[in-house]
Motif scaffolding. Structure first.
Motif, mmCIF file in Angstrom:
data_model
loop_
_atom_site.group_PDB
_atom_site.id
_atom_site.type_symbol
_atom_site.label_atom_id
_atom_site.label_comp_id
_atom_site.label_asym_id
_atom_site.label_seq_id
_atom_site.Cartn_x
_atom_site.Cartn_y
_atom_site.Cartn_z
ATOM 1 N N SER A 55 0.843 -1.189 0.000
ATOM 2 C CA SER A 55 0.000 0.000 0.000
ATOM 3 C C SER A 55 0.881 1.242 0.000
ATOM 4 O O SER A 55 1.986 1.242 0.565
ATOM 5 N N THR A 98 -3.032 5.190 -12.771
ATOM 6 C CA THR A 98 -3.843 4.064 -12.330
ATOM 7 C C THR A 98 -4.287 3.225 -13.517
ATOM 8 O O THR A 98 -4.255 3.672 -14.661
ATOM 9 N N THR A 102 -9.926 7.454 -12.364
ATOM 10 C CA THR A 102 -10.462 7.636 -11.016
ATOM 11 C C THR A 102 -11.089 9.010 -10.835
ATOM 12 O O THR A 102 -12.233 9.130 -10.457
ATOM 13 N N THR A 103 -10.335 10.064 -11.110
ATOM 14 C CA THR A 103 -10.877 11.409 -10.952
ATOM 15 C C THR A 103 -10.384 12.275 -12.092
ATOM 16 O O THR A 103 -9.478 11.899 -12.832
ATOM 17 N N TYR A 155 -3.630 9.954 -12.513
ATOM 18 C CA TYR A 155 -4.460 10.368 -11.376
ATOM 19 C C TYR A 155 -3.899 11.610 -10.698
ATOM 20 O O TYR A 155 -4.635 12.503 -10.289
ATOM 21 N N TYR A 181 -5.898 14.627 -2.621
ATOM 22 C CA TYR A 181 -5.795 13.414 -3.436
ATOM 23 C C TYR A 181 -5.657 12.201 -2.513
ATOM 24 O O TYR A 181 -4.545 11.735 -2.244
ATOM 25 N N GLY A 183 -6.031 9.176 -2.883
ATOM 26 C CA GLY A 183 -5.385 7.992 -3.447
ATOM 27 C C GLY A 183 -3.919 7.902 -3.082
ATOM 28 O O GLY A 183 -3.337 6.813 -3.107
ATOM 29 N N SER A 186 -4.411 5.795 -0.087
ATOM 30 C CA SER A 186 -5.338 4.666 -0.130
ATOM 31 C C SER A 186 -5.022 3.652 -1.230
ATOM 32 O O SER A 186 -5.395 2.475 -1.116
ATOM 33 N N PHE A 187 -4.327 4.077 -2.285
ATOM 34 C CA PHE A 187 -4.019 3.151 -3.370
ATOM 35 C C PHE A 187 -3.049 2.073 -2.919
ATOM 36 O O PHE A 187 -2.243 2.274 -2.013
ATOM 37 N N ASP A 191 -2.870 -1.245 -7.940
ATOM 38 C CA ASP A 191 -3.775 -0.317 -8.620
ATOM 39 C C ASP A 191 -3.035 0.559 -9.628
ATOM 40 O O ASP A 191 -3.671 1.249 -10.432
ATOM 41 N N SER A 196 4.092 4.655 -12.962
ATOM 42 C CA SER A 196 4.050 5.407 -11.702
ATOM 43 C C SER A 196 5.437 5.453 -11.064
ATOM 44 O O SER A 196 6.132 4.444 -10.986
#
Length: 320
Positions: A55, A98, A102-103, A155, A181, A183, A186-187, A191, A196
């Motif tokens: 995580s 991602t 997502t957003t 993201y 943000y 994520g 939380s990502f 994911d 990344s």
């Protein structure tokens, strides 16, 4: 990020190798079947049936202690004596792609624009914005990156423009950004697409025992780390065995508890005020390793068409 003092292997390392070793986070992880991971096409290149995932919250926790007290890196001085140089980590840049949208995308880095560092040249002052690209403009540069399938959905992105004295440590910056943000905390790594990444800038604060006029200890570094599990098969085998020598997380220095950990060693590197044989031991493979890591960082930024302010500054001021 204060690694375990019980790990004595650094005594056989050069100063550069010691720095790279200590700045490698070892993040608690769990193994998941490759078939259970969303958008598993990102992971088919891995040569095993399971993927070690972590995580992002656990990743940032690895910088908890070093953000507060500094990361101690054992170094050997020109006199033959040893010392521990402490560095504070700062979030220099990050992009999170991602596997699914997502957003709506927003630029955050522009809010931190400031005048360039005091001794910047005019050429360095010409670009003040985060030169990140939208998904639509991410065509294949020289065939290196299949645009959408490989990159995923952008993201979040951030780049730091403030001079070092105007920055806050990495943990504080991530906490601040995560308010907008979520994520960021939380990502999970499964994911995220292989594109990344993050860059951490390391600035020296003090060394123990104190020695006067050791200018080599004023060196600064930029390390680049993937935050996707997709490159884990490329990690050096010895790193997987040395989870005790991590950067010191939230639960104490160099925990040796029986927890599966995945190393995220720097895949790229740039330096500032690092020169001579102090950081590049001629009796080791330092020169070749540095050249490889610097080239990898430069290539990565070019492929993603990113203007990374710190990298530009370090590159034009480096004497390595």
């Amino acid at each position: 990020m204060g690694g375990s003092d019980s790990c004595e292997s650094w005594r056989n390392m050069s100063n550069l190798q010691s720095f790279l070793h200590k700045t490698t986070p070892f993040v608690p992880s769990q193994s998941l079947p490759k078939s259970s991971i969303r958008e598993s096409s990102h992971w088919q290149a891995l040569g095993k049936d399971t993927v070690d995932c972590f995580s992002l919250r656990e990743l940032w926790d690895q910088y908890y202690e070093s953000s507060a007290y500094g990361l101690g890196v054992p170094v050997r001085l020109p006199t033959g004596e040893t010392a521990v140089q402490y560095y504070v980590p700062y979030l220099s840049a990050i992009q999170i792609y991602t596997s699914k949208s997502t957003t709506a995308l927003r630029n955050v880095g522009e809010d931190s624009e400031s005048d360039s560092w005091s001794d910047d040249s005019e050429s360095e002052k010409q670009s003040k914005s985060w030169d990140a690209t939208s998904e639509e403009s991410l065509s294949e540069p020289d065939g290196s990156w299949p645009a959408r399938d490989r990159l995923g959905h952008l993201y979040f992105q951030y780049v730091e423009y403030c001079p070092p004295y105007g920055r806050v440590p990495l943990m504080e910056k991530v906490t601040e950004l995560a308010q907008t943000y979520p994520g960021l905390t939380s990502f999970k790594s499964e994911d995220l697409s292989p594109a990344s990444w993050m860059s951490v800038s390391w600035y020296p604060i003090y060394h123990i025992p104190f020695r006067r006029n050791v200018k080599d200890l004023s060196a600064c570094f930029l390390t680049y780390h993937t935050i996707s599990s997709s490159f884990q098969d490329n990690m050096p085998g010895d790193l997987e065995k040395e989870g005790c020598c991590n950067i010191g997380g939230k639960n104490g220095k160099g925990s040796t508890e029986a927890v599966n950990r995945i190393p995220l060693p720097p895949f790229g590197l740039a330096t500032y005020k690092a020169q001579g044989t102090f950081w590049l031991n001629p009796e080791s493979e330092d020169q070749e390793q540095f050249a490889t890591l610097y080239s990898a960082a430069d290539s990565w930024l070019k492929q993603l068409r990113v203007h990374h302010h710190d990298f530009s500054f370090f590159s034009t001021h480096s004497t390595m």
